[in-house]
Every structure is written in structure tokens, then in C-alpha cells.
Motif scaffolding. Structure first.
Motif, PDB file in Angstrom:
ATOM      1  N   THR A 132      44.320 -22.302   8.198  1.00 10.98           N
ATOM      2  CA  THR A 132      43.431 -22.898   7.003  1.00 10.98           C
ATOM      3  C   THR A 132      44.324 -23.659   6.195  1.00 10.98           C
ATOM      4  N   VAL A 133      45.689 -23.348   6.081  1.00 12.74           N
ATOM      5  CA  VAL A 133      46.376 -24.354   5.057  1.00 12.74           C
ATOM      6  C   VAL A 133      46.872 -25.391   5.846  1.00 12.74           C
TER       7      VAL A 133
ATOM      8  N   VAL B 173      45.334 -23.043  -0.706  1.00 15.76           N
ATOM      9  CA  VAL B 173      45.094 -24.261  -0.432  1.00 15.76           C
ATOM     10  C   VAL B 173      44.479 -24.862  -1.747  1.00 15.76           C
TER      11      VAL B 173
ATOM     12  N   ASP C  86      42.514 -27.087   8.947  1.00 10.83           N
ATOM     13  CA  ASP C  86      41.070 -26.960   7.931  1.00 10.83           C
ATOM     14  C   ASP C  86      40.449 -25.464   8.324  1.00 10.83           C
TER      15      ASP C  86
END
Length: 633
Positions: A481-482, A146, A485
Motif C-alpha cells: 500500500t505504501v 501513506v 497503491d
């Protein structure tokens, strides 16, 4: 006295490295915090001042020396919709209030801090220790990706409109006016309101220019803002989706890439020559001097702030106005409607903030081979957010990128976090003209090196050596996560890990059957008995064909939850309903107490023996929790 000596030691044991690493981190903090301010549509001064307050409070009172906190993007994204809705609500008041979303933001940040303080008081921070290692590795890898992708956005520049402002990416919504033969007509009556002459739109009644048309957008000539989209022979209302960006071209792109690579080379090579100079800070200073004295056409921090569409840095004047608390909070209606509006956002921000902070704390623990205090960090983060919101700043949490930069630069004690915050405030108040000269390329180079250091490259090597379920969890957490969130990724990872653990343990239940000389059939149960293994447990018994006397021996079994108790209760009832005698042997004291409470008839079923096991059930949560978390680590 001991506490005072320990606190003083945290400040004085590594002063040179802490001071230099704090300055380095503050430089890397500025563009990221400002970028998050633009995402949340708030003034950069609000985000920078919030980063100062949260940073210094968590540094002084947090449970993890060396951890850097500030106005993080994970929290900023949560408040975007609330701020937009707040602006709309403010215009509906009896006395309309502009930028009302900002005042709702402050209240939400204060409530967010209160929630985090209570999380620390009730010792919820310790539960981060229950997060499996594959989830931790997936979090680190996903966050590194990210951060890397966010830096790629620095290679783009804002496209300009006909007024030289940042062009807005607008989406057409409802039809407002019809357009026929260069005449703009009322949608209902068909009355001609405006006339179109090339790019100019005139009011038919007054003959004055009111709008300008460019790139299928209609601009108000006074405010210079997009008010309509023109398409399909009509004017449409618009939804603003942000600034239109385009990739850098020509020399500007080549200079950007060159300075980034030079920064990365210095950070990589300088420690091989000497470790007395902080590599990241030295790289920033060298690249800045080359950019200034070389007259290079590179985007610097000042350009980035001024071109971001926000309010920009206005120095001490704007900061001092934020400290007028009576005026600041006089716009907010203190009622139940306000609480209902901000509560969901505050709770989500508090959860995301604590998860990211505690996960970052775990990472620092591994990097420094030491142990932080999660509950203390929760309270410090909450106190920092409360003060930030109270004095006009935005919310934040631990920042993994800046923390890794700090650790790699030698920052270990509380002084590094304090120095970061103080340096950041100094930049805001006095040195903004100097810090504006730092090329964005230098900071991007620092962040790229941080990404390389953060990413768990070992995860590729161990992928085939760990259980398949752990490998799947690692990959899923990284991807979530990418795409979404951090909070969702951690919850998904923990849930998958827990279900995988339950499934594997559910398959371990065994029953060895034997018949005694007197005809009694004995079931010797092996393995954990809990909700996941109940079905397999019930399948072991043949109630219809078993003899009249049956014993179930639990000496090698562990009864873990209420589902197990219920399964035993139902099994006993079935045997008794079939007219058969059943005895339960080697049950723990806790289990016997629960069964006695469930039904008095268990007094005739359970066999008391001196060799009964002495383990405790998870059914007693107070005792179980106390024994599990007896030591504050």
C-alpha cells in the motif's frame, strides 16, 4: 412510508454532531483535495467541485451513512499520465486544442462512474466481504502511513526561480543545440543561432534577448518557462518532474511545528474537559485565531493554493463557466479512438475507487458496530462520478482519512456527508477569503491525530498470536500500500491469503485403508478434495498392488471443484485399465450428476445409497452464489 421514515431518521437522529463534524471534515478536505489537483495537474476548482458533487450524491444515496467521499488521491494518481498524453494528443488535432487532457479526464470520469454503477447493479459490492481481516488491517495500517507521509510534505516549501515562480525539477532528454565559446549552434548545420552573455541568451539575427540561464536551466523570456537544460556544452530538451521543494527553515519551521502540536494537544485534551464541543473544529478555530491575531509567519490555505502551481480558486466565475455543458463537451471527439484511449484508465480508476470505498465502508462498520450496503454504495459512487465528470469535475471515491475524522467527531448520519459537501461549496462560492486564513499547520495536526486513530496498533500485539501466514499478509499489504497503491495491495493480499488457505487445506486430505473379509480394499477419504489436494489424493492409491475389487468411500470428504471430479474420473479409468473393479460410495447428488455427464460408464461404478450426503458442490455456480449471497447485508 417506512423507507421515508428511515431516511428521515438518518438525517435527524444526530443533527448537532453531524453538522459540526461535516464542517470539520470540509476544512480537512480542502488542502488534501487541492494537493491532489496539483498532482493530477488540474485546476483546484475542478477537484473541489468534483468533491462537492461526489460527496453529496454518495451522502444522500450511498449505502453507508457517515462515509465521506471526495476527490481522492488514489484516483487522481491514475489519471496523471492520461492527462499528459491527452494534452499531447490535443495538439496533433487538425485544429489544435490546448489542455485537451482535461476533456479526456471528464470523459474518463463519466465512464468510470458507469462502470461503478454496473458493479453495483450486478451486486459485485458484496464480494468485499470476502477480503480477509489481515488484508483489512494491512490496508488500514498502510493507508495511515501513506497519509502520515503526505503530511510531512507540508513541512516543505516551494523553491523559487529567478522570476519568483516555483522552480521546476527538469530532467535532460535529447540534445537540441551545441554550445561552443558562448555560441549556441544548430545541431546539424553548425550555424550560430544564439549568443550567450552571462545569463542572457540573444538571437544573433535580431539582437533581442530570447532566453535566460539560471541554475543550469534555460527559460523562455516571454513565457518564463523552462525550455531547455544546459549541460555538457549543449542545450537539452526537458522532462518536467514537478516543483523543487526544500524543507522549511528557521522560525517558519518552528512556528509550523508549534501550531501542529497545539492542534494535536487541543484535540487530545478537549474531550477530557467537555464533549459538547467538537475537538477538531475547535482546534482549527483556536489555532487560526492565534495565527491571525498573533501575526505568526505561518503558511495558510490561501498560500498553499496560490503557491501550488495550479489555476487557483477563482470563485463563482470559473465554476459557472464549467456548467456550460455544450461548450464544455464540444472539444471532445466522440469516436472509438477516444474510447480506446480512456477505457483502461477509467476501468482502473473505477476498480481502485470501489476497493478504497468498500474497504473504508468496512472500517466504518467496525467503528460504528453497524452494517452498510456495498452494492448501494457502488451505485451511488458511480452516479456521483458520472455527474461530476458531466459538469466538469474530477473523479473520486470514499476517503478514509476524512471518514475517520467524521466518525471521531460524532458524525453518524447522512447529514454529516451532506453538510461536508454543502460547506465545501459555500467555501468555493462565498467564503474562500475566510477559509484561506486557516493555517495549514492546523489541518496537518488534525490529519496527524486521524493517523493515530486510524492505525491498527493492536496489530503489533496480535502479531505473535495469529497464524504466520496471516501475519505475513498483514505486513505485505501494509508495505505494498505504501510503495504502490491500495488496489495492488488488496489484490496481492487476497491472492496470498487464498493460496495460503489452499495450501493448508491441501495438507488435510487423508485416506484410511482397510481390507474386508472378502478381500475388498476400502479407501475412506477424509478432508476437502479440490485442486490443491489432488496430488496428495492421487498418492494415496496403489493401483498396481491393490486387489481386484476396490471401494472409495467419500462420506468424510468434500468434493469442491472440477479438478476433484477430473481426478476421480482419471482414477477410475486407471483402475479399469488395470482390469480391476472399482466402486465409488457416498457421493453427493451433485457430484453424481457431474460424473454421469462426464461418462456413462459411471453408472456402473457409483453405488447409490440412501445415506449418501446431501451437500452441494461449488461446481454449480448459480446455485452456489445464490445460497452464499441470499441475504442482502
Amino acid at each position: 412510508m417506512k423507507f421515508g421514515q428511515k431516511s428521515l431518521k438518518n438525517f435527524t437522529q444526530n443533527p448537532k454532531n453531524d453538522i459540526l463534524s461535516g464542517i470539520t471534515v470540509s476544512l480537512a478536505m480542502i488542502p488534501e483535495v487541492v494537493a491532489f489537483a496539483f498532482v493530477a495537474q488540474i485546476s483546484p476548482i475542478v477537484a473541489l467541485f468534483g468533491a462537492f458533487i461526489i460527496g453529496i450524491i454518495s451522502a444522500l444515496f450511498g449505502g453507508r451513512p457517515g462515509l465521506i467521499s471526495g476527490a481522492a488521491g488514489a484516483v487522481a494518481v491514475i489519471f496523471v499520465h492520461m492527462i499528459q498524453e491527452g494534452h499531447a494528443k490535443g495538439l496533433l488535432f487538425d485544429t489544435p486544442v490546448e489542455n485537451m487532457g482535461y476533456f479526456y479526464l471528464l470523459a474518463a470520469v463519466v465512464l468510470m462512474g458507469i462502470i461503478q454503477v454496473f458493479a453495483g447493479i450486478f451486486k459485485l459490492g458484496k464480494f468485499v466481504r470476502l477480503i480477509p481481516h489481515p488484508v483489512m488491517m494491512g490496508f488500514v495500517n498502510g493507508l495511515a502511513i501513506v497519509i502520515f507521509m503526505a503530511q510531512l510534505g507540508m513541512f516543505k516549501e516551494n523553491t523559487k526561480d529567478i522570476f519568483g515562480q516555483n522552480m521546476r525539477n527538469t530532467e535532460s532528454k535529447e540534445l537540441v543545440y551545441n554550445v561552443n565559446d558562448n555560441t549556441v549552434n544548430d545541431l546539424i548545420s553548425g550555424t550560430a543561432l544564439f549568443s550567450i552573455n552571462d545569463q542572457s541568451v540573444k538571437n544573433i539575427n535580431t539582437g533581442k534577448d530570447v532566453f535566460v540561464i539560471a541554475d543550469n536551466q534555460v527559460y523562455d523570456i516571454d513565457t518564463k518557462k523552462v525550455v531547455f537544460n544546459i549541460q555538457d556544452n549543449g542545450f537539452y530538451s526537458v522532462k518536467d518532474n514537478g516543483v523543487v521543494k526544500s524543507t522549511m527553515q528557521g522560525n517558519k519551521l518552528y512556528i509550523m511545528i508549534g501550531l501542529v502540536l497545539l492542534t494535536m494537544f487541543i484535540i487530545w485534551g478537549l474531550p477530557k474537559l467537555t464533549k459538547k464541543l467538537p475537538a477538531a473544529l475547535t482546534a482549527i478555530l483556536i489555532v487560526t485565531l492565534i495565527s491571525i491575531f498573533g501575526g505568526l509567519e505561518s503558511i495558510n490555505v490561501g498560500d498553499f493554493i496560490r503557491d501550488g502551481g495550479g489555476a487557483g480558486l477563482n470563485g463563482f466565475d470559473e465554476l459557472s463557466s464549467k456548467l456550460n455543458l455544450l461548450e464544455l463537451w464540444s472539444n471532445l471527439p466522440f469516436n472509438l479512438d477516444t474510447l480506446k484511449f480512456i477505457a483502461p484508465y477509467a476501468f482502473l480508476a473505477a476498480s481502485v475507487g470501489l476497493i478504497e470505498t468498500l474497504m473504508t465502508m468496512n472500517l466504518v462498520d467496525e467503528l460504528t458496530d453497524s452494517r452498510g450496503n456495498g452494492n448501494k454504495e457502488c451505485v451511488a459512487q458511480g452516479a456521483g462520478n458520472m455527474l461530476s465528470g458531466l459538469f466538469g469535475g474530477t473523479g473520486g471515491c470514499g476517503m478514509i482519512g476524512q471518514t475517520v475524522i467524521n466518525i471521531n467527531a460524532g458524525g453518524r448520519g447522512r447529514l454529516s456527508g451532506v453538510m461536508m459537501a454543502v460547506t465545501l461549496l459555500t467555501f468555493i462560492l462565498f467564503a474562500d477569503k475566510y477559509i484561506e486564513q486557516v493555517p495549514i499547520a492546523a489541518l496537518v495536526g488534525v490529519m496527524f491525530m486521524m493517523v493515530i486513530e486510524t492505525f491498527a496498533w493492536s496489530s503489533f500485539r496480535i502479531m505473535k498470536k495469529i497464524p504466520m501466514s496471516d501475519a505475513i499478509v498483514l505486513i505485505i499489504v501494509s508495505i505494498v500500500t505504501v510503495i504502490f497503491d491500495l488496489a495492488i495491495a488488496v489484490f496481492v493480499g487476497v491472492i496470498i491469503s487464498a493460496l495460503s488457505f489452499a495450501w493448508e487445506n491441501a495438507k488435510r486430505i487423508r485416506a484410511r485403508k482397510r481390507v474386508k473379509e472378502d478381500g475388498t480394499k476400502t479407501y475412506e477419504i477424509w478432508g476437502p478434495l479440490f485442486f490443491g489436494s489432488i496430488t496428495s489424493f492421487n498418492e494415496k492409491f496403489d493401483i498396481k498392488n491393490d486387489p481386484d475389487i476396490v471401494e472409495i468411500d467419500f462420506v468424510e470428504a468434500r468434493i469442491s471443484d472440477h479438478s476433484a471430479i477430473e481426478a476421480i474420473f482419471n482414477l477410475v479409468e486407471k483402475y479399469q485399465a488395470a482390469g480391476k473393479s472399482i466402486k465409488l460410495k457416498h457421493l453427493s447428488e451433485d457430484c453424481k450428476i457431474l460424473l454421469y455427464k462426464a461418462s456413462p460408464k459411471f453408472k456402473d461404478v457409483i453405488v447409490e445409497a440412501i445415506d449418501d450426503p446431501r451437500y452441494h458442490l461449488a461446481e454449480n455456480p448459480e446455485k452456489f452464489t445464490k445460497s452464499l449471497f441470499e441475504y442482502d447485508i
